[in-house]
Design a protein around this motif. Sequence first.
Motif, short mmCIF file in Angstrom:
data_model
loop_
_atom_site.label_atom_id
_atom_site.label_comp_id
_atom_site.label_asym_id
_atom_site.label_seq_id
_atom_site.Cartn_x
_atom_site.Cartn_y
_atom_site.Cartn_z
N MET A 100 19.56 0.52 -20.46
CA MET A 100 18.17 0.92 -20.42
C MET A 100 18.06 2.10 -19.44
SD MET A 100 14.64 -1.22 -19.75
CE MET A 100 15.29 -2.26 -18.51
N PRO A 101 17.29 3.11 -19.79
CA PRO A 101 17.20 4.30 -18.93
C PRO A 101 16.26 4.16 -17.73
CG PRO A 101 15.95 4.64 -20.92
CD PRO A 101 16.64 3.31 -21.06
N ILE A 102 15.76 2.96 -17.46
CA ILE A 102 14.92 2.73 -16.29
C ILE A 102 15.76 2.02 -15.23
CG2 ILE A 102 12.85 1.61 -15.37
CD1 ILE A 102 12.12 3.77 -17.32
N ASN A 103 15.88 2.64 -14.07
CA ASN A 103 16.59 2.02 -12.94
C ASN A 103 15.58 1.37 -12.01
OD1 ASN A 103 19.01 2.98 -13.87
ND2 ASN A 103 19.18 4.61 -12.38
N ILE A 104 15.94 0.21 -11.51
CA ILE A 104 15.10 -0.52 -10.57
C ILE A 104 15.72 -0.37 -9.18
CG2 ILE A 104 14.04 -2.75 -10.00
CD1 ILE A 104 13.30 -1.72 -12.80
N ASN A 105 14.98 0.24 -8.27
CA ASN A 105 15.47 0.47 -6.91
C ASN A 105 14.80 -0.46 -5.90
OD1 ASN A 105 17.14 2.65 -7.70
ND2 ASN A 105 15.35 3.97 -7.77
N LEU A 106 14.47 -1.65 -6.33
CA LEU A 106 13.76 -2.58 -5.47
C LEU A 106 14.60 -2.98 -4.25
CD1 LEU A 106 11.13 -4.04 -5.06
CD2 LEU A 106 11.92 -5.84 -6.59
N ASP A 107 15.90 -3.15 -4.43
CA ASP A 107 16.78 -3.51 -3.31
C ASP A 107 16.74 -2.43 -2.22
OD1 ASP A 107 17.71 -5.99 -4.06
OD2 ASP A 107 19.45 -5.21 -5.11
N VAL A 108 16.73 -1.18 -2.65
CA VAL A 108 16.72 -0.06 -1.71
C VAL A 108 15.43 -0.08 -0.89
CG1 VAL A 108 16.70 2.46 -1.51
CG2 VAL A 108 18.20 1.36 -3.17
N VAL A 109 14.29 -0.25 -1.58
CA VAL A 109 13.00 -0.25 -0.90
C VAL A 109 12.89 -1.47 0.02
CG1 VAL A 109 10.50 -0.23 -1.21
CG2 VAL A 109 11.94 1.07 -2.77
N LEU A 110 13.36 -2.61 -0.43
CA LEU A 110 13.35 -3.81 0.42
C LEU A 110 14.15 -3.56 1.70
CD1 LEU A 110 13.82 -6.73 -2.14
CD2 LEU A 110 11.94 -6.49 -0.51
N ALA A 111 15.32 -2.96 1.58
CA ALA A 111 16.15 -2.69 2.75
C ALA A 111 15.47 -1.70 3.69
CB ALA A 111 17.51 -2.15 2.31
N GLN A 112 14.84 -0.68 3.12
CA GLN A 112 14.13 0.31 3.94
C GLN A 112 12.99 -0.32 4.72
OE1 GLN A 112 12.96 3.18 0.99
NE2 GLN A 112 14.87 4.34 1.15
N LYS A 113 12.34 -1.30 4.12
CA LYS A 113 11.20 -1.96 4.76
C LYS A 113 11.61 -3.16 5.60
CE LYS A 113 8.35 0.82 2.68
NZ LYS A 113 7.40 1.70 3.33
N GLY A 114 12.90 -3.52 5.56
CA GLY A 114 13.38 -4.65 6.34
C GLY A 114 12.83 -5.99 5.88
N MET A 115 12.65 -6.13 4.58
CA MET A 115 12.08 -7.36 4.02
C MET A 115 13.10 -8.04 3.12
SD MET A 115 8.55 -7.84 1.80
CE MET A 115 7.51 -7.19 3.08
N LYS A 116 13.10 -9.34 3.13
CA LYS A 116 13.99 -10.14 2.28
C LYS A 116 13.29 -10.42 0.95
CE LYS A 116 17.12 -10.93 5.48
NZ LYS A 116 18.32 -10.15 5.49
N SER A 117 14.09 -10.67 -0.08
CA SER A 117 13.55 -10.94 -1.42
C SER A 117 12.62 -12.15 -1.43
CB SER A 117 14.69 -11.19 -2.41
OG SER A 117 15.45 -10.03 -2.59
N ASN A 118 13.00 -13.21 -0.72
CA ASN A 118 12.15 -14.41 -0.75
C ASN A 118 10.81 -14.16 -0.06
OD1 ASN A 118 13.41 -14.29 1.75
ND2 ASN A 118 13.66 -16.50 1.95
N GLU A 119 10.79 -13.29 0.95
CA GLU A 119 9.52 -12.93 1.60
C GLU A 119 8.62 -12.20 0.60
OE1 GLU A 119 9.68 -11.21 5.74
OE2 GLU A 119 11.81 -11.12 5.19
N LEU A 120 9.20 -11.24 -0.10
CA LEU A 120 8.43 -10.47 -1.07
C LEU A 120 7.91 -11.36 -2.19
CD1 LEU A 120 7.35 -7.75 -2.08
CD2 LEU A 120 9.53 -7.43 -3.27
N ALA A 121 8.75 -12.26 -2.67
CA ALA A 121 8.33 -13.18 -3.74
C ALA A 121 7.14 -14.01 -3.29
CB ALA A 121 9.50 -14.07 -4.16
N ASP A 122 7.18 -14.50 -2.06
CA ASP A 122 6.07 -15.30 -1.53
C ASP A 122 4.79 -14.48 -1.43
OD1 ASP A 122 7.61 -17.57 -1.29
OD2 ASP A 122 8.01 -17.29 0.86
N ILE A 123 4.90 -13.26 -0.94
CA ILE A 123 3.73 -12.39 -0.79
C ILE A 123 3.13 -12.04 -2.15
CG2 ILE A 123 2.96 -10.08 -0.08
CD1 ILE A 123 5.11 -10.27 2.17
N VAL A 124 4.00 -11.72 -3.10
CA VAL A 124 3.55 -11.29 -4.44
C VAL A 124 3.06 -12.47 -5.27
CG1 VAL A 124 4.35 -10.22 -6.59
CG2 VAL A 124 5.00 -9.23 -4.40
N GLY A 125 3.62 -13.65 -5.01
CA GLY A 125 3.21 -14.83 -5.77
C GLY A 125 4.02 -15.04 -7.03
N ILE A 126 5.30 -14.64 -6.98
CA ILE A 126 6.21 -14.90 -8.10
C ILE A 126 7.41 -15.67 -7.55
CG2 ILE A 126 5.50 -12.88 -9.43
CD1 ILE A 126 8.03 -11.45 -8.51
#
Length: 68
Positions: A1-27
């Motif tokens: 697929m020609p769409i790249n997801i850079n979520l890991d990069v942005v998470l690292a830049q913001k110093g946030m863990k995936s589980n924190e983001l999931a809780d905040i977003v509600g997924i």
Amino acid sequence: MPININLDVVLAQKGMKSNELADIVGITTANLSILKTGKAKAVRFSTLEAICEALDCQPGDILKYRKE
């Protein structure tokens, strides 16, 4: 697929863990993982908005189009 997801990069830049983001977003961490790995077939605008709000970023920081 020609769409790249850079979520890991942005998470690292913001110093946030995936589980924190999931809780905040509600997924689940499983659904966030599917999105992060590029296996998602679609993403709701409301989810994208919540992610951008939580990470203080723009959709273009997370999603990149590349020609194949």
